[in-house]
Design an enzyme around this catalytic site. Sequence first.
Site, PDB file in Angstrom:
ATOM      1  N   LYS A   1      -0.859 -45.865 -27.069  1.00  0.00           N
ATOM      2  CA  LYS A   1      -0.376 -44.536 -27.298  1.00  0.00           C
ATOM      3  C   LYS A   1       0.070 -44.242 -26.297  1.00  0.00           C
ATOM      4  CE  LYS A   1      -4.897 -44.253 -28.773  1.00  0.00           C
ATOM      5  NZ  LYS A   1      -5.907 -43.903 -30.374  1.00  0.00           N
TER       6      LYS A   1
ATOM      7  N   ARG B   1     -11.999 -40.492 -40.043  1.00  0.00           N
ATOM      8  CA  ARG B   1     -10.977 -39.609 -39.176  1.00  0.00           C
ATOM      9  C   ARG B   1     -10.480 -40.024 -40.152  1.00  0.00           C
ATOM     10  NH1 ARG B   1      -8.948 -40.896 -33.633  1.00  0.00           N
ATOM     11  NH2 ARG B   1      -8.735 -42.691 -34.270  1.00  0.00           N
TER      12      ARG B   1
ATOM     13  N   TYR C   1      -6.646 -19.395  -4.595  1.00  0.00           N
ATOM     14  CA  TYR C   1      -7.014 -18.098  -4.375  1.00  0.00           C
ATOM     15  C   TYR C   1      -8.472 -17.722  -5.502  1.00  0.00           C
ATOM     16  CZ  TYR C   1      -2.095 -18.619  -6.994  1.00  0.00           C
ATOM     17  OH  TYR C   1      -1.016 -18.442  -6.760  1.00  0.00           O
TER      18      TYR C   1
ATOM     19  N   MET D   1      -1.536 -24.158  -9.559  1.00  0.00           N
ATOM     20  CA  MET D   1      -0.554 -24.977  -9.710  1.00  0.00           C
ATOM     21  C   MET D   1      -0.342 -26.015  -9.482  1.00  0.00           C
ATOM     22  SD  MET D   1       2.274 -23.594 -12.296  1.00  0.00           S
ATOM     23  CE  MET D   1       1.163 -22.288 -13.027  1.00  0.00           C
TER      24      MET D   1
HETATM   25  C1  LIG Z   1      -6.380 -45.494 -30.114  1.00  0.00           C
HETATM   26  C2  LIG Z   1      -7.676 -46.343 -30.513  1.00  0.00           C
HETATM   27  C3  LIG Z   1      -7.422 -47.490 -30.422  1.00  0.00           C
HETATM   28  C4  LIG Z   1      -8.155 -48.249 -28.846  1.00  0.00           C
HETATM   29  O1  LIG Z   1      -8.747 -47.896 -28.820  1.00  0.00           O
HETATM   30  P1  LIG Z   1      -9.906 -48.034 -26.760  1.00  0.00           P
HETATM   31  O2  LIG Z   1     -10.943 -47.528 -27.218  1.00  0.00           O
HETATM   32  O3  LIG Z   1      -8.687 -46.650 -25.938  1.00  0.00           O
HETATM   33  O4  LIG Z   1      -9.205 -49.163 -26.933  1.00  0.00           O
HETATM   34  C5  LIG Z   1      -7.667 -48.802 -31.415  1.00  0.00           C
HETATM   35  N1  LIG Z   1      -7.520 -48.013 -32.567  1.00  0.00           N
HETATM   36  C6  LIG Z   1      -7.459 -46.577 -33.116  1.00  0.00           C
HETATM   37  C7  LIG Z   1      -7.398 -46.854 -35.109  1.00  0.00           C
HETATM   38  C8  LIG Z   1      -7.011 -45.614 -31.993  1.00  0.00           C
HETATM   39  O5  LIG Z   1      -6.822 -45.176 -32.655  1.00  0.00           O
END
Ligand SMILES: *Cc1c(COP(=O)(O)O)cnc(C)c1O
Length: 403
Positions: A59, A158, A287, A335
Amino acid sequence: MLDGEQLSYIVSQSCRHYQFSQAIRQRAWVEIDHEALAHNVRELKKLLAPQTELMAVVKADAYGHGVIKVAETVLKNGAIWLAIATLGEGVELRDAGITAPILVLGATNTREEIEAIAHWNLQPTLCTIEQAQLFSETMAKLRQTLPVHLKIDTGMSRLGTRWENAINFVKTVDQAHNLEIASIYSHFAMADEADPSFTYLQHERFKTTLNAIQEQNIPLPKLHIANSAGILLGQEFHYDFVRAGLAIYGAYPAPHLENKVELKPVMQVKARITQIKTLPADTGVSYGHRFVTSDETTIAVIGIGYADGVPRKLSNNLKVLLNGEFAPQIGSITMDQIMLDISHIPDTKAGDVVTLIGGEEGDRQITVDHWANQLDTISWEIMCGFKHRLPRINLNEPRQPNP
Ligand SMILES: *Cc1c(COP(=O)(O)O)cnc(C)c1O
């Protein structure tokens, strides 16, 4: 002289960045070491229980590493599944010709999203009965069956149905038309904490749920619960898949888990010196003049700034590597540029490369953990904070197998 490829790259840089990133290292860039990535996947696989497959979590553009190339490398080195957070991320992978099974970890709740999931051959996470009903109806209209993954909330609070109510949820999906339960999974909230007790509690809740499902004569599908920390905690958490994110990119979820496996950082962040000059004593820098020279000082200007993902909060508190030495960054991070004090590093020229993240293993190395500690945040956030304005340069990419 620039050749045609380099020229068109420079032009393209002003509009679309990293797709054209293989040509040259200019102002600042991120190097992705595919050999390190492959090493991490292979080392993690060695830890897994015999029946367990590795699902690589890619992701957020593979935690900032560039998702397409990362996906290709992890799949060539033993990952079987990919996991992403959003529908768009899944489409990007399919568009690039990746055919591995892809789990969408995030929620998808509308008919349009469901149709897109089916069209792109992605596999969704289902979290509620209402969502499952909409999926079932939509898939019936399409006259297709969709594999779905059920999320049980065992304490992360969650996504997912809470474990106490899981049976109704699983039964409903089991009976729903046009849906096939491909897996049931949960997610750890505290697996990277030194105290494992809540992780064990979540695991107990998961097992209780699985027993209850079996008592309803619903066969158990594939199961998974472990993130990177869960993988390192032990095989009891591995089940059919593990979802490995951070660790494949070569960082550890917590210091106490570092002895479990030897990982190599995959990402290095580098930039060039664009100008060098000498300032007299009592001269303000950047700055707000939040740094003032006490003696005559040679400074280097570097072409990287907070718009590239160097947090402004690190101003006056960042060190980079230059010709094997540490150089302190001075004044406010701007920046697009930062300044270094290089008075102690002679023979430095404009065009020299500095390393912001990376370097040699050992004392002369800067890791995402160093930045994370200084900023009181986590390495996950540092990794995915480097912006697309920095081209991703892929090193040691796996070769195509011979036909
Ligand atoms: C992001 C995520 C992972 C991966 O977690 P890491 O700690 O980066 O290995 C696994 N499962 C879910 C549901 C996630 O959202």
